[in-house]
Design a protein around this motif. Sequence first.
Motif, PDB file in Angstrom:
ATOM      1  N   GLU A   1      39.873  33.055  29.278  1.00  0.00           N
ATOM      2  CA  GLU A   1      40.600  31.834  29.646  1.00  0.00           C
ATOM      3  C   GLU A   1      42.007  32.129  30.156  1.00  0.00           C
ATOM      4  O   GLU A   1      42.635  31.257  30.762  1.00  0.00           O
ATOM      5  N   VAL A   2      42.494  33.337  29.900  1.00  0.00           N
ATOM      6  CA  VAL A   2      43.868  33.693  30.278  1.00  0.00           C
ATOM      7  C   VAL A   2      43.889  34.318  31.665  1.00  0.00           C
ATOM      8  O   VAL A   2      43.178  35.292  31.931  1.00  0.00           O
ATOM      9  N   THR A   3      44.681  33.750  32.544  1.00  0.00           N
ATOM     10  CA  THR A   3      44.879  34.312  33.877  1.00  0.00           C
ATOM     11  C   THR A   3      46.075  35.255  33.842  1.00  0.00           C
ATOM     12  O   THR A   3      47.167  34.868  33.415  1.00  0.00           O
ATOM     13  N   VAL A   4      45.874  36.484  34.276  1.00  0.00           N
ATOM     14  CA  VAL A   4      46.952  37.464  34.305  1.00  0.00           C
ATOM     15  C   VAL A   4      47.908  37.133  35.451  1.00  0.00           C
ATOM     16  O   VAL A   4      47.485  37.016  36.600  1.00  0.00           O
ATOM     17  N   ALA A   5      49.176  36.975  35.143  1.00  0.00           N
ATOM     18  CA  ALA A   5      50.169  36.673  36.180  1.00  0.00           C
ATOM     19  C   ALA A   5      50.303  37.847  37.144  1.00  0.00           C
ATOM     20  O   ALA A   5      50.157  39.005  36.746  1.00  0.00           O
ATOM     21  N   PRO A   6      50.575  37.588  38.413  1.00  0.00           N
ATOM     22  CA  PRO A   6      50.715  38.663  39.400  1.00  0.00           C
ATOM     23  C   PRO A   6      51.784  39.682  39.018  1.00  0.00           C
ATOM     24  O   PRO A   6      52.790  39.352  38.361  1.00  0.00           O
ATOM     25  N   ALA A   7      51.580  40.914  39.459  1.00  0.00           N
ATOM     26  CA  ALA A   7      52.455  42.018  39.047  1.00  0.00           C
ATOM     27  C   ALA A   7      53.871  41.895  39.590  1.00  0.00           C
ATOM     28  O   ALA A   7      54.836  42.314  38.931  1.00  0.00           O
TER      29      ALA A   7
END
Length: 268
Positions: free
Chosen positions: A234-240
Amino acid sequence: MTRVRLDVSYDGTSFSGWAVQPERRTVAGVLAEALERLLGAGAATGLTVAGRTDAGVHATGQVCHVDLPDEQWARLGSTLVRRLAGLMPPDARVRGAREVPAGFDARFSATFRRYEYRVTDSPYGAEPLRRHDTLAWPRPLDADALNAAAKGFLGEHDFAAYCKRKENATTIRAISRLDWRRDPDGALVATVQADAFCQAMVRSLVGALLAAGDGRRPADWPAGLLGRRERSSEVTVAPAHGLTLVAVGYPEAEEYASRAELTRRLRG
């Protein structure tokens, strides 16, 4: 051999992370190449970094150490920073070089790592000159909601829901600081500090907090995932590109070796 601490900064946009990888441009790769050109093949050994940043992540406060032959350090130590500036690409800089005790370990002697994540909710997106270090968010963000959600991460927890699990590695971490501020230019900046982080952890935390900050999730949702023992889909990884390593902390010099020994035991 003389152990030397190097303070390093870099724009991570064009790097495939810190660690050397075959056929890829990395920060460690360009630094090792510059040291070899300056000192000769094999002269600098044991390059060790405080935090192995991922592809696209920046640093203004990265720390590493390297061992140099005594005679090389005596001859070039006072001019090492200037000489490396002429050998390294413009998107990576060694800002400081100093001798440290042999017990200093850039990775294991560290007491904390501090990151900042920049995001703007401006309707026009990121300022052109900040586009490489600021995420443009398409929805309005509430700083109070972001800070309310962030409080649930403080302290020691098992962050398995927010980490890429590695075999025989713990996902327990202790977060000593996590808060948001809105800067004069309107950007929201998250500051997160912990003893250490597992891979993609900070970006995962930010991704969950942004969902609470724009109202799509309640404030208690991000911390509510801490009970899980596997990474949450459910967690979207924020862009680097919004993430920057800004500081690494160390104890007093006489505690370098004991801190390193303690950290090795904990990580084991």
